[in-house]
Design an enzyme around this catalytic site. Structure first.
Site, PDB file in Angstrom:
ATOM      1  N   PRO A 149       0.832  -1.212   0.000  1.00  0.00           N
ATOM      2  CA  PRO A 149       0.000   0.000   0.000  1.00  0.00           C
ATOM      3  C   PRO A 149       0.862   1.255   0.000  1.00  0.00           C
ATOM      4  O   PRO A 149       1.892   1.319   0.670  1.00  0.00           O
ATOM      5  CB  PRO A 149      -0.787  -0.130   1.306  1.00  0.00           C
ATOM      6  CG  PRO A 149      -0.769  -1.575   1.639  1.00  0.00           C
ATOM      7  CD  PRO A 149       0.550  -2.082   1.140  1.00  0.00           C
TER       8      PRO A 149
ATOM      9  N   LYS B 171       4.426   5.255   5.000  1.00  0.00           N
ATOM     10  CA  LYS B 171       3.731   3.967   5.029  1.00  0.00           C
ATOM     11  C   LYS B 171       3.688   3.377   6.440  1.00  0.00           C
ATOM     12  O   LYS B 171       3.405   2.187   6.604  1.00  0.00           O
ATOM     13  CB  LYS B 171       4.415   2.998   4.068  1.00  0.00           C
ATOM     14  CG  LYS B 171       4.439   3.503   2.622  1.00  0.00           C
ATOM     15  CD  LYS B 171       5.156   2.537   1.693  1.00  0.00           C
ATOM     16  CE  LYS B 171       5.221   3.096   0.270  1.00  0.00           C
ATOM     17  NZ  LYS B 171       5.872   2.161  -0.673  1.00  0.00           N
TER      18      LYS B 171
ATOM     19  N   ASN C 126       5.275   2.941  -6.166  1.00  0.00           N
ATOM     20  CA  ASN C 126       5.515   2.750  -7.592  1.00  0.00           C
ATOM     21  C   ASN C 126       4.520   3.497  -8.476  1.00  0.00           C
ATOM     22  O   ASN C 126       4.882   4.012  -9.538  1.00  0.00           O
ATOM     23  CB  ASN C 126       5.464   1.248  -7.910  1.00  0.00           C
ATOM     24  CG  ASN C 126       6.366   0.888  -9.068  1.00  0.00           C
ATOM     25  OD1 ASN C 126       7.171   1.693  -9.523  1.00  0.00           O
ATOM     26  ND2 ASN C 126       6.227  -0.324  -9.571  1.00  0.00           N
TER      27      ASN C 126
END
Length: 269
Positions: A2, A52, A163
């Site tokens: 994620p 994250k 990404n």
């Protein structure tokens, strides 16, 4: 894995769902049982994300009162009925009606204030956070011989960027992912940062990643909606071999430092 918008959204949902309610904390899987007993019967006071990384602070009178979660590649934190026990649940937080069930995280720990400060200190600037300062990151980028495609994936620089955001922001700005940091101008860096801020904050609200501009949506172009696991409309991500929406060139893909990189060879010369 994620990207940062997912973790920020989860942080907000934890506080919104549970508020000041006293929670039951257990570890059905058993691997987090001792730690769960420390926060069991306590309230969430702070729930926030840095990149994250998710930090959930409880009002427990214990040095290790902060839940520190990194979902990693396969981890999930799902809001389900309190009676749901399907799968290997590392941590079950419940108000009796709704449960936040954590499965398969890269890690789940209880840490102290000092350890939280140390963990955050290892991260770069998070475009979603209003308190982020991108200037130290700009200096590091413009002194680097690494490509901007590599630098954008470095969590010690751009916390929370993954990404998809890497590929899409560079495309939207017409910057080649192979441009080295030393060749990125200050104006380009600030455009990258501003674009990330806008896209990632939108991702928190929408719960998905959409990066195409209004003139390139399926409705505007008369094309079918995109079907992909991440669920958003994008320019290059996982569009290898397809035509660029802007110039018609074929989207390319190659591996860069272990991750698949997507770009348009014409729009991003």
């Amino acid at each position: 894995m994620p990207e940062g918008h997912v973790i920020h959204r989860l942080a907000g949902e934890l506080k919104k769902t549970f508020g000041d309610t006293i929670l039951e904390a257990t570890s059905p899987q058993g691997r987090f049982a001792a730690e769960a007993s420390i926060i069991n019967g306590h309230r969430i006071t702070v729930s926030e994300a840095f990149g994250k990384h998710l930090f959930v602070e409880f009002d427990a009178d214990h040095p290790e009162h902060i839940l520190y979660i990194h979902l990693g590649l396969i981890g999930t934190l799902l809001f389900e009925p309190a009676q749901e026990t399907r799968g290997q649940i590392r941590l079950h937080l419940s108000d009796g009606e709704i449960a936040a069930n954590l499965r398969g995280p890269q890690w789940c720990r209880l840490i102290t204030d000092a350890e939280r400060t140390q963990a955050i200190g290892k991260l770069g600037a998070d475009p979603i956070r209003d308190d982020a300062d991108p200037e130290p990151i700009r200096i590091k980028v413009q002194r680097s011989g690494r490509s901007i495609g590599s630098l954008l994936m470095d969590q010690k620089l751009f916390a929370g960027v993954g990404n998809i955001y890497r590929a899409e922001t560079l495309f939207r700005l017409g910057i080649s992912p192979f441009t080295i940091g030393k060749d990125i101008t200050t104006a380009q860096f600030r455009s990258i940062w501003a674009d990330l801020v806008g896209l990632m904050k939108e991702g928190v609200v929408a719960g998905r990643i959409d990066t195409v501009r209004p003139e390139h949506t399926p409705e505007a172009m008369g094309r079918p909606p995109r079907k992909d696991d991440h669920g958003g409309e994008v320019y290059t991500y996982r569009r290898t071999g397809q035509e660029c929406y802007i110039c018609g060139a074929i989207i390319k893909e190659q591996v860069m430092e272990g991750r698949n990189l997507f770009w348009c060879p014409d729009c991003q010369r």
